[in-house]
Write an enzyme that holds these catalytic residues in place. Structure first.
Site, PDB file in Angstrom:
ATOM      1  N   GLY A 192     -18.231  33.208 -42.794  1.00  0.00           N
ATOM      2  CA  GLY A 192     -17.595  32.905 -44.081  1.00  0.00           C
ATOM      3  C   GLY A 192     -18.586  33.099 -45.211  1.00  0.00           C
ATOM      4  O   GLY A 192     -19.448  33.990 -45.161  1.00  0.00           O
ATOM      5  N   HIS A 228     -27.127  13.832 -45.834  1.00  0.00           N
ATOM      6  CA  HIS A 228     -26.630  14.810 -46.806  1.00  0.00           C
ATOM      7  C   HIS A 228     -25.254  14.348 -47.298  1.00  0.00           C
ATOM      8  O   HIS A 228     -24.229  14.948 -47.019  1.00  0.00           O
ATOM      9  CB  HIS A 228     -26.546  16.187 -46.142  1.00  0.00           C
ATOM     10  CG  HIS A 228     -26.072  17.269 -47.055  1.00  0.00           C
ATOM     11  ND1 HIS A 228     -26.707  17.592 -48.226  1.00  0.00           N
ATOM     12  CD2 HIS A 228     -25.023  18.123 -46.960  1.00  0.00           C
ATOM     13  CE1 HIS A 228     -26.066  18.593 -48.808  1.00  0.00           C
ATOM     14  NE2 HIS A 228     -25.034  18.930 -48.066  1.00  0.00           N
TER      15      HIS A 228
HETATM   16  O1  TXD Z   1     -26.315  21.764 -47.175  1.00  0.00           O
HETATM   17  C1  TXD Z   1     -25.444  21.995 -46.376  1.00  0.00           C
HETATM   18  N1  TXD Z   1     -25.642  21.748 -45.092  1.00  0.00           N
HETATM   19  C2  TXD Z   1     -24.161  22.576 -46.802  1.00  0.00           C
HETATM   20  C3  TXD Z   1     -23.079  22.597 -45.846  1.00  0.00           C
HETATM   21  C4  TXD Z   1     -23.989  23.122 -48.097  1.00  0.00           C
HETATM   22  C5  TXD Z   1     -22.809  23.726 -48.433  1.00  0.00           C
HETATM   23  C6  TXD Z   1     -21.688  23.840 -47.507  1.00  0.00           C
HETATM   24  N2  TXD Z   1     -21.878  23.190 -46.275  1.00  0.00           N
HETATM   25  C7  TXD Z   1     -20.897  23.307 -45.196  1.00  0.00           C
HETATM   26  O2  TXD Z   1     -21.108  24.550 -44.505  1.00  0.00           O
HETATM   27  C8  TXD Z   1     -19.447  23.372 -45.603  1.00  0.00           C
HETATM   28  O3  TXD Z   1     -18.960  22.091 -45.910  1.00  0.00           O
HETATM   29  C9  TXD Z   1     -18.830  23.958 -44.346  1.00  0.00           C
HETATM   30  O4  TXD Z   1     -18.623  22.931 -43.385  1.00  0.00           O
HETATM   31  C10 TXD Z   1     -19.892  24.913 -43.823  1.00  0.00           C
HETATM   32  C11 TXD Z   1     -19.597  26.393 -44.066  1.00  0.00           C
HETATM   33  O5  TXD Z   1     -19.378  26.637 -45.427  1.00  0.00           O
HETATM   34  P1  TXD Z   1     -18.807  28.043 -45.920  1.00  0.00           P
HETATM   35  O6  TXD Z   1     -18.732  27.982 -47.406  1.00  0.00           O
HETATM   36  O7  TXD Z   1     -19.522  29.157 -45.283  1.00  0.00           O
HETATM   37  O8  TXD Z   1     -17.327  27.954 -45.328  1.00  0.00           O
HETATM   38  P2  TXD Z   1     -16.304  29.136 -45.039  1.00  0.00           P
HETATM   39  O9  TXD Z   1     -16.459  30.242 -46.020  1.00  0.00           O
HETATM   40  O10 TXD Z   1     -14.951  28.505 -44.889  1.00  0.00           O
HETATM   41  O11 TXD Z   1     -16.785  29.698 -43.622  1.00  0.00           O
HETATM   42  C12 TXD Z   1     -16.636  29.004 -42.435  1.00  0.00           C
HETATM   43  C13 TXD Z   1     -16.255  30.007 -41.383  1.00  0.00           C
HETATM   44  C14 TXD Z   1     -14.864  30.638 -41.610  1.00  0.00           C
HETATM   45  O12 TXD Z   1     -14.984  32.046 -41.763  1.00  0.00           O
HETATM   46  C15 TXD Z   1     -14.097  30.264 -40.351  1.00  0.00           C
HETATM   47  O13 TXD Z   1     -13.224  31.294 -39.903  1.00  0.00           O
HETATM   48  C16 TXD Z   1     -15.223  30.058 -39.362  1.00  0.00           C
HETATM   49  O14 TXD Z   1     -16.208  29.367 -40.107  1.00  0.00           O
HETATM   50  N3  TXD Z   1     -14.841  29.301 -38.174  1.00  0.00           N
HETATM   51  C17 TXD Z   1     -15.353  29.544 -36.956  1.00  0.00           C
HETATM   52  N4  TXD Z   1     -16.252  30.462 -36.552  1.00  0.00           N
HETATM   53  C18 TXD Z   1     -16.571  30.476 -35.231  1.00  0.00           C
HETATM   54  N5  TXD Z   1     -16.046  29.599 -34.329  1.00  0.00           N
HETATM   55  C19 TXD Z   1     -15.155  28.667 -34.700  1.00  0.00           C
HETATM   56  N6  TXD Z   1     -14.632  27.806 -33.807  1.00  0.00           N
HETATM   57  C20 TXD Z   1     -14.766  28.615 -36.072  1.00  0.00           C
HETATM   58  N7  TXD Z   1     -13.912  27.846 -36.785  1.00  0.00           N
HETATM   59  C21 TXD Z   1     -13.983  28.259 -38.067  1.00  0.00           C
END
Ligand code: TXD
Length: 308
Positions: free
Chosen positions: A9, A173
């Site tokens: 993502g 966090h």
């Molecule tokens: O400081 C920190 N740790 C953070 C954390 C700062 C900002 C955002 N943070 C968290 O990172 C946010 O709350 C999310 O839980 C994650 C990922 O954020 P992102 O902005 O990259 O989210 P997206 O764009 O929705 O991408 C997540 C992807 C998406 O494409 C889904 O299809 C995929 O995860 N996804 C999976 N991939 C593989 N396997 C499984 N099971 C799966 N489920 C969803």
């Protein structure tokens, strides 16, 4: 060296681009959404001539693509929308992380794992429990980002380059993270020399809620450039065995008087993951604030214990 990215993502995509710009040898993007990881991998490959990158980048919706990864970054999950706290993501993302744990055990059981998915400290702890991996090599990314936000806003106030400012944020966090002004400096000069208490307190407050500030602007997701850049610091520290001191969510066994939870503390990162947890002296007030933050993490972990 192979870098596996679980989740292609917003954050996963930017990590892949940054890693390609740094010519990381091999990068594998995996996402459950058909075509997403393939599309991003091909897009970055198309830029490799322009960027001068020699990285081999592949993407796919089957987890086998992660096979043999030395370092894996987990961003899989749902991101916040306006009005949501990080904790609201707990159950949805726990199911996703449980799924990811199975893939890691099958395809890259020796990898160092950097967790990014929120609520960060609980997801890191949950992944350790679900994989059974040594806690030393499963580390949550948040402290580098929160500390960088603190440094940026201090620098902005002082009208100087953020690179001159060192500032640390400890704890979970969440909204009760603990920015520590006592150790903040401008090239070694205490920040209190430049700014008064009121100004520092306003900045600390802004830092604690700055993730939410971005969510409110974006409306459809959360910060991704700065989290991805923060992950790269950790990937570099591990892959180059830098023994770099950072703040990250580490599994604690009595350090800071906390046990069996992942929590943001200073640590040294190297080829084995967390080489050492660094304990610094804290004031009574800082200890109390950290305890409050830890209590919140424990409450979330308790909810997850039913799913173990
Ligand atoms: O400081 C920190 N740790 C953070 C954390 C700062 C900002 C955002 N943070 C968290 O990172 C946010 O709350 C999310 O839980 C994650 C990922 O954020 P992102 O902005 O990259 O989210 P997206 O764009 O929705 O991408 C997540 C992807 C998406 O494409 C889904 O299809 C995929 O995860 N996804 C999976 N991939 C593989 N396997 C499984 N099971 C799966 N489920 C969803």
């Amino acid at each position: 060296m192979k870098l596996g990215l679980v989740g292609a993502g917003q954050i996963g995509g930017v990590i892949a681009l940054l890693a390609a710009m740094e010519r990381f040898e091999e990068i594998a993007l995996f996402d459950v959404v058909e075509g997403l990881a393939e599309g991003k991998a091909l897009d970055i490959n198309h830029a490799s001539k322009i960027l001068g990158s020699s990285s081999i980048i592949v993407g796919g919706s089957s987890p086998e693509i992660l096979s043999g990864s030395d370092i894996v970054v987990v961003t899989a999950g749902v991101a916040r929308k306006p009005g949501m706290s990080r904790d609201d993501l707990l159950k949805i993302n726990a199911n996703i992380v449980a799924d990811v744990a199975k893939h890691l055990k099958s395809y890259c059981k020796n990898a160092k794992v950097i967790v990014v998915t929120n609520p960060l400290d609980s997801m890191t702890w949950f992944l350790i429990k679900k994989t059974g991996f040594e806690p030393q090599r499963v580390i949550g990314m948040a402290g580098i980002l929160d500390s960088s936000r603190f440094a940026f806003h201090l620098a902005e106030k002082l009208n100087i380059a953020p690179a001159c400012v060192t500032a640390t944020v400890l704890g979970g966090h969440g909204d009760d993270m603990v920015p520590i002004e006592a150790t903040a400096t401008v090239e070694g000069i205490p920040i209190t020399y430049f700014l008064n208490d009121d100004t520092i307190n306003q900045i600390k407050e802004r830092v604690r809620f700055s993730g939410g500030e971005i969510v409110n602007f974006l409306k459809t997701g959360s910060a991704f450039f700065s989290p991805a850049a923060s992950v790269l610091v950790m990937v570099r520290a591990i892959s180059n065995n830098e023994r770099r001191l950072v703040t990250a969510s580490c599994y604690l066994r009595g350090e800071y008087a906390l046990s069996d939870l992942c929590f943001g503390v200073p640590c040294i990162l190297g080829k084995n993951g967390v080489e050492k947890i660094v304990e610094i002296e804290l004031t009574e007030n800082q200890k109390n604030l950290l305890e409050k933050s830890a209590q919140r993490v424990r409450e979330l972990n308790q909810i997850l214990k039913d799913n173990l």
